[in-house]
Design a protein around this motif. Structure first.
Motif, short mmCIF file in Angstrom:
data_model
loop_
_atom_site.label_atom_id
_atom_site.label_comp_id
_atom_site.label_asym_id
_atom_site.label_seq_id
_atom_site.Cartn_x
_atom_site.Cartn_y
_atom_site.Cartn_z
N SER B 102 0.76 -1.07 0.02
CA SER B 102 -0.07 -0.02 -0.08
C SER B 102 0.86 0.95 -0.42
O SER B 102 2.44 1.34 0.47
CB SER B 102 -1.06 -0.37 1.14
OG SER B 102 -0.01 0.27 2.60
N PHE B 103 0.28 2.33 -0.65
CA PHE B 103 0.81 3.91 -0.80
C PHE B 103 -0.09 4.81 -0.41
O PHE B 103 -0.91 5.15 -1.25
CB PHE B 103 1.44 3.49 -2.11
CG PHE B 103 2.67 4.21 -2.36
CD1 PHE B 103 3.37 5.90 -0.71
CD2 PHE B 103 4.16 3.99 -3.25
CE1 PHE B 103 4.41 6.35 -0.83
CE2 PHE B 103 4.95 5.03 -2.72
CZ PHE B 103 5.46 6.19 -1.96
N THR B 104 0.18 5.31 0.66
CA THR B 104 -0.81 6.18 1.24
C THR B 104 -0.30 6.83 1.52
O THR B 104 0.66 7.59 1.98
CB THR B 104 -2.32 5.57 2.48
OG1 THR B 104 -1.43 5.17 3.64
CG2 THR B 104 -2.74 4.26 1.98
N THR B 113 2.92 7.52 3.11
CA THR B 113 3.31 5.99 3.46
C THR B 113 3.80 5.18 2.54
O THR B 113 2.60 4.24 2.89
CB THR B 113 2.48 5.68 5.50
OG1 THR B 113 2.90 6.90 6.04
CG2 THR B 113 3.49 4.90 6.21
N LEU B 114 4.93 4.15 2.51
CA LEU B 114 4.61 2.55 1.90
C LEU B 114 5.15 2.35 2.79
O LEU B 114 5.80 1.51 3.50
CB LEU B 114 6.19 2.57 0.69
CG LEU B 114 6.79 1.09 -0.20
CD1 LEU B 114 4.93 1.39 -1.25
CD2 LEU B 114 7.53 1.75 -0.61
N LYS B 115 4.01 0.79 2.35
CA LYS B 115 4.24 -0.32 2.83
C LYS B 115 4.76 -1.45 1.96
O LYS B 115 4.08 -1.68 1.19
CB LYS B 115 2.70 -1.23 4.03
CG LYS B 115 2.74 -0.26 4.85
CD LYS B 115 1.73 -0.99 5.99
CE LYS B 115 1.74 0.09 7.44
NZ LYS B 115 2.50 -0.08 8.10
N ILE B 116 5.05 -2.29 2.24
CA ILE B 116 5.74 -3.59 1.35
C ILE B 116 5.70 -4.73 1.41
O ILE B 116 5.44 -5.43 2.98
CB ILE B 116 7.09 -3.38 1.00
CG1 ILE B 116 8.39 -3.31 2.40
CG2 ILE B 116 7.99 -1.51 0.26
CD1 ILE B 116 9.66 -3.56 1.80
N ARG B 117 5.56 -5.57 1.03
CA ARG B 117 5.56 -7.29 0.89
C ARG B 117 6.79 -7.81 2.25
O ARG B 117 7.67 -7.04 1.78
CB ARG B 117 5.30 -7.79 0.08
CG ARG B 117 4.20 -8.23 -0.72
CD ARG B 117 3.90 -9.38 -2.04
NE ARG B 117 3.49 -7.97 -3.11
CZ ARG B 117 1.86 -8.48 -2.98
NH1 ARG B 117 1.88 -9.47 -1.89
NH2 ARG B 117 1.01 -8.18 -3.80
N ASP B 132 16.55 -0.44 2.40
CA ASP B 132 16.72 -0.50 0.63
C ASP B 132 16.28 0.75 -0.07
O ASP B 132 17.18 1.23 -0.68
CB ASP B 132 16.71 -1.81 0.07
CG ASP B 132 17.20 -3.01 -0.05
OD1 ASP B 132 18.72 -3.31 0.21
OD2 ASP B 132 16.59 -4.15 0.51
N ILE B 133 15.52 0.48 0.38
CA ILE B 133 13.89 1.42 -0.08
C ILE B 133 14.52 2.89 0.41
O ILE B 133 14.95 3.54 -0.54
CB ILE B 133 13.05 2.00 -0.06
CG1 ILE B 133 11.98 0.25 -0.20
CG2 ILE B 133 11.91 2.99 -0.06
CD1 ILE B 133 10.54 0.08 -0.17
N VAL B 134 15.01 3.12 1.79
CA VAL B 134 15.62 4.42 1.66
C VAL B 134 16.67 4.59 1.64
O VAL B 134 17.37 5.97 1.11
CB VAL B 134 15.92 4.21 2.80
CG1 VAL B 134 16.24 5.58 4.18
CG2 VAL B 134 14.19 4.18 4.28
N PHE B 135 17.91 3.94 1.46
CA PHE B 135 18.74 4.04 0.49
C PHE B 135 19.52 4.51 -0.77
O PHE B 135 19.75 5.25 -1.07
CB PHE B 135 20.32 1.99 0.71
CG PHE B 135 21.13 2.40 -0.13
CD1 PHE B 135 22.45 3.08 0.54
CD2 PHE B 135 21.32 2.30 -1.46
CE1 PHE B 135 23.79 3.31 -0.54
CE2 PHE B 135 22.24 1.49 -2.44
CZ PHE B 135 23.29 2.67 -1.43
N THR B 136 18.29 3.92 -1.14
CA THR B 136 18.11 3.91 -2.78
C THR B 136 17.34 5.38 -3.33
O THR B 136 18.56 6.68 -3.77
CB THR B 136 16.63 3.87 -3.75
OG1 THR B 136 17.66 2.05 -3.35
CG2 THR B 136 17.04 3.66 -5.40
N LEU B 167 9.49 -2.62 6.85
CA LEU B 167 8.41 -3.19 5.33
C LEU B 167 7.50 -1.50 5.96
O LEU B 167 6.35 -1.36 4.63
CB LEU B 167 7.01 -4.40 6.03
CG LEU B 167 8.05 -5.46 6.98
CD1 LEU B 167 6.60 -6.67 6.60
CD2 LEU B 167 8.65 -5.98 5.37
N THR B 168 7.55 -0.47 6.71
CA THR B 168 7.06 0.48 6.10
C THR B 168 8.16 2.22 5.85
O THR B 168 8.93 2.07 6.80
CB THR B 168 6.58 0.52 7.57
OG1 THR B 168 6.04 -0.06 7.75
CG2 THR B 168 5.54 2.04 6.93
N VAL B 169 8.12 2.77 4.72
CA VAL B 169 8.97 3.74 4.57
C VAL B 169 7.91 4.86 4.65
O VAL B 169 6.99 5.14 3.85
CB VAL B 169 9.18 3.60 3.49
CG1 VAL B 169 10.10 4.48 2.68
CG2 VAL B 169 10.57 2.39 3.42
#
Lengths: 334, 603
Positions: B102-104, B113-117, B132-136, B167-169
């Motif tokens: 989800s991306f809300t 807020t992004l939630k990944i699997r 990984d997401i924050v690093f990118t 699992l949350t960014v």
């Protein structure tokens, strides 16, 4: 001395006679003035080296293409050569395209996928391709004659410089440079293209003419002209050049062929004039649209056929002129 | 000793020479082993292999760093190895989750807020997580040169990014943006930000790292395939049996055991390969060629089962005139051009009837229909109105020449006579734009404008647009919006105005539109930008903005773009078609993951 009569001569003797010079014919039969004069004049008329079947047939082929270009404009609507003027993808008369459409007399050579009429393309495109070749070759040979004569006749440092310049230009990959120049020029017209081609058309003729001039400048008549006080210009262009004319003509025709080939190469790569109809441009559009795969053979076939005719005509002219310029070659073929 | 003295300087030289030769020998052996190992691919049957068209030249076949300019990623990497967070499905108009769940956003639309699997893993077994997401994103935010892919977009919007849990960014935006997920993380068009494995990239220079070492498993991805071989002409990907999606129950493994992307060259080659079933997907082809290969290979299908067979590309074609070059700085002159153009004829000739004229600047997708339908009074007519076009020219002082000179002319203030002319630049890479330009040129010339066109190399064409070195271009730069109007509209706002000679950022507003109407338009677009997607408040703002846009004739829309994408059903079925429209069909997009998972063996 028995007078030879016409009736007593064999076919072989006739054949032999046709190769005999007029002077020798006169010596052969001094008493029979009427007959010998009649035969001599006949021999004079037909025994000229310019009466060369290769030259004549080549000239006829090229001439027909030029005539089609000149008179075709009056007989056919050449506006049909532009985009959107005709129905798309029609085959020539008597054929059917992949969608089952048959050719019509409104477009006897068919049309292509932007609605250009192939007959109009032939009428306009073929002379355009010849024109580019002739203009480029004229400029190239013109420069070649000038530099070749100067280099060959004057010699010394001038000769070294011209030879160096020609040598450098020959080593430059001309097609690559032409592609780069074409991509930089804002609008390409036929004369722009011909001028670009001429940039690389002069070194060959220059070097060859130089060689011929160098061999001729030591000949007796040139020495005689020198002793008579003729100026270098007079010797170059009044004495040497007339003797080189058949040779120059052959070089010119070779240069025309080369220039047309280079022009068609550029056009087929999509680097030719944008709106001016040319045979190479037609090939480019046909290749881009996978004409063969679509079974539109006329789209590729007609320009290729005409280009083949042009090259064949020019080759025959070239061979004919070669034979005129070189008596040994003529003898070998007889 | 006396003998050693002269010899001593030579000894190290010889030793060094021998050492160097040994090094070279070692390196050669290593390279030989590597090349042998690379070549030693296990054989896979043709019936288990899908062969794709790489569609175009691959300039750098050994660079798998998607961020550096010139790198390719649509030769299989972003279709099978690098997976997206979300995919916008053009057919359902929904954003489908993939790696993301989800991306809300908050109510103010400035915190997302992004939630990944859970349990997503890289191919080497490392966890794919928030780090990984924050690093990118941080890597892109720290690119001061703005030369890395997506760096400009990320820096335009993101203030900071933080990990909430594995699992949350959370993305803290600089300004509200209702399209943040759609534009940058949902494969809106072609592709989007690809998340990097931190454990591979953390000590690498993102500007120089090529990300290519098959023995170390690079390029690393989370997808069900790994790169097995790369050459200048072919890219081979083999299926991974340990894909995270299988273990977590997300999806079954795709059926194809091997995917190959082949560089195929010109249309004739591609068509023949497809006709011989040596290609399962062709990148894009003309109608005539498709008809020819269909006749040779009856297993070929396309998006539509019948004429015109095509799928609508999201980038409509248009003419852009330079607003700084007279006489095209006058809106009436630009409108005259628009009126003289017969869009129906363009479609019939340049597209052989397979496309249709544009009514507006937008792509005619279902998602755009409410917006296009909201401005029927502004729709562009399909056919020309040459008389009205000529009236506008004559009102500006242009007079049609007589005799041989059939073009419009005008006496200038310095006493000279100017002929009305225009040169249109097109991209030489494709025949399509040139064919469009050819038709337009004939129409303009017939009406009395000395028009010409010129095909130039793609890179130069792009630079000429960006720096304002053109009179007119045939282009597709209103491309962007697919289900809401803001993105396309935003491209012509005054924030992107740059003088001639300065690069227009992202080729936005490269026509250099400015003035009071441009300012008002930009305000309206900014207001639309902060409204929620599909909000009722958008329509009046949209209508007013488009009124200004067309009054000024900022660009001249021509026609919708189409793609004819042939699929071969000899070995594989399940391709997307109009009747099996589970997703849109372009196989060079990142959304192709969905298609590959849907393929079934034909025999």
């Amino acid at each position: 001395m028995t007078k030879p009569t016409r009736t007593s001569r064999t076919r072989d003797e006739d054949k032999l006679d046709t190769t005999t010079s007029p002077e020798s014919a006169q010596l052969y039969d001094p008493d029979n003035q009427d007959l010998s004069q009649g035969r001599t004049s006949s021999l004079n008329r037909w025994d000229t080296p310019w009466f060369n079947w290769k030259l004549i047939s080549g000239t006829a082929i090229v001439g027909i293409i030029v005539l089609i270009g000149i008179f075709g404009r009056f007989l056919w609507d050449t506006e049909l050569v532009y985009v959107g003027k005709c129905p798309l993808n029609l085959p020539p008369v008597g054929f059917e395209n992949s969608r089952g459409q048959t050719g019509t007399w409104s477009h006897p050579f068919g049309t292509e996928n932007s609605g250009r009429d192939m007959l109009a393309l032939t009428i306009i495109g073929a002379p355009n391709s010849l024109l580019v070749g002739f203009v480029a070759a004229t400029i190239g040979i013109g420069i070649g004659i000038l530099l070749g004569f100067i280099s060959g006749f004057i010699g010394g440092l001038t000769d070294d410089l011209i030879r160096l310049l020609a040598g450098i230009t020959i080593t430059v990959p001309s097609l690559l440079v032409l592609i780069i120049i074409q991509s930089l020029v804002e609008q390409i017209g036929l004369f722009t293209m011909a001028t670009l081609l001429a940039v690389f058309a002069w070194p060959g003729p220059t070097l060859v003419i130089r060689g011929q001039v160098m061999s001729m400048r030591e000949s007796g008549y040139v020495q005689m002209a020198r002793l008579s006080g003729a100026s270098p210009l007079r010797i170059m262009f009044g004495e040497i050049m007339p003797n080189l004319l058949p040779y120059l003509a052959a070089s010119f025709i070779g240069s025309v062929s080369g220039s047309i080939l280079a022009a068609v190469g550029l056009e087929t790569l999509g680097l030719g004039p944008q709106r001016v109809p040319t045979l190479g441009g037609t090939l480019y559009f046909a290749l881009e649209a996978a004409a063969l795969l679509r079974n539109m053979w006329w789209w590729l076939g007609i320009p290729i056929f005409i280009l083949s005719l042009i090259f064949m005509g020019l080759l025959l002219i070239n061979l004919g002129l070669d034979e005129i310029a070189n008596p040994r070659l003529r003898k070998a073929t007889e | 000793m006396s003998h050693q003295t002269p010899l001593s300087p030579k000894l190290p030289l010889v030793t060094s020479l021998i050492k160097n030769m040994l090094k070279i020998l070692k390196l050669s052996c290593l390279m030989l082993i590597l090349s042998c190992s690379a070549l030693a691919l296990k054989p896979v049957d043709r019936t288990d292999t899908v062969i794709f068209d790489a569609y175009g030249r691959i300039a750098n076949p050994y660079i798998f760093n998607w961020m550096v300019p010139g790198a390719t990623r649509s030769h299989g990497m972003h279709q099978s190895v690098w997976e997206p967070l979300f995919i916008l499905n053009y057919e359902t108009d929904e954003i489908e989750p993939w790696l993301g769940l989800s991306f809300t956003s908050n109510d103010q639309l400035d915190i997302w807020t992004l939630k990944i699997r859970d349990e997503v893993k890289w191919a080497d077994g490392e966890a794919y997580d928030a780090d990984d997401i924050v690093f990118t994103i941080d890597l892109l935010l720290n690119d001061e040169t703005l030369s890395l892919g997506e760096a400009a977009n990320m820096q335009q919007w993101i203030g900071s990014v933080e990990k909430i849990d594995p699992l949350t960014v959370q993305f803290n935006l600089k300004a509200p943006n209702p399209r943040f997920q759609l534009d940058y993380f949902s494969v809106r068009v072609w592709g989007n930000v690809v998340i990097l494995p931190q454990h591979v990239w953390q000590d690498k220079d993102p500007f120089t790292f090529d990300n290519f070492d098959l023995n170390r498993g690079w390029p690393l991805g989370t997808g069900p395939y790994r790169l097995a071989q790369a050459t200048e002409t072919e890219f081979i990907y083999d299926r991974r049996e340990d894909w995270w999606g299988l273990e977590t129950g997300f999806q079954d493994l795709p059926q194809p055991k091997r995917l190959i992307w082949v560089v195929t060259g010109v249309e004739e080659n591609r068509s023949l390969l497809a006709a011989n079933s040596e290609l399962d997907v062709v990148g894009g082809i003309t109608l005539g060629a498709f008809e020819a290969i269909s006749a040779m290979n009856p297993n070929m299908v396309a998006w539509k089962a019948k004429m015109p067979y095509v799928w609508l590309d999201p980038c409509p074609r248009q003419i852009s005139l330079n607003h700084t070059i007279p006489p095209w700085d006058q809106p009436d002159m630009r409108r005259a051009i628009s009126l003289i153009i017969d869009r129906r004829q363009i479609v019939e000739i340049a597209y052989e009837g397979t496309s249709f004229p544009s009514k507006s600047i937008f792509v005619a997708y279902q998602g755009m229909k409410p917006y296009i339908d909201a401005i029927p009074h502004l729709w562009i007519p399909e056919t020309s109105d040459v008389d009205e076009g000529k009236r506008l020219l004559e009102a500006r002082g242009w007079r049609l020449g007589s005799g041989k000179n059939k073009f419009y002319q005008k006496e200038m203030t310095d006493g000279s006579t100017q002929t009305l002319s225009i040169n249109l630049q097109t991209n030489a890479a494709g025949i399509e734009l040139r064919r469009v330009a050819d038709v337009v040129v004939e129409q303009l010339r017939t009406a009395g404008i000395n028009a010409s066109n010129r095909a130039i190399e793609g890179a130069t064409w792009n630079d000429n647009k960006a720096f304002g070195k053109f009179e007119g271009v045939v282009d597709w730069d209103a491309c962007g919006s697919v289900n809401e109007p803001w993105l396309t509209m935003n491209r012509y706002t005054n924030q992107f105005y740059r003088p001639i000679g300065a690069r227009a950022p992202g080729n936005n507003n490269f026509v250099r539109w400015q003035g009071s109407k441009a300012d008002r338009y930009s305000q309206l677009v900014a207001q639309i930008g902060v409204l929620p997607l599909g909000g009722s408040g958008i329509e009046p703002l949209f209508t007013e903005a488009m009124q200004l846009f067309l009054e000024e004739q900022v660009i001249i829309p021509l026609n919708q773009a189409i793609m004819l994408i042939p699929f071969n059903t000899t070995y594989w079925t399940g391709w997307p078609t109009e009747t099996n429209n589970y997703i849109h069909p372009p196989m060079w997009w990142m959304s192709a993951h969905r298609v590959i998972h849907n393929l079934k063996k034909a025999r």
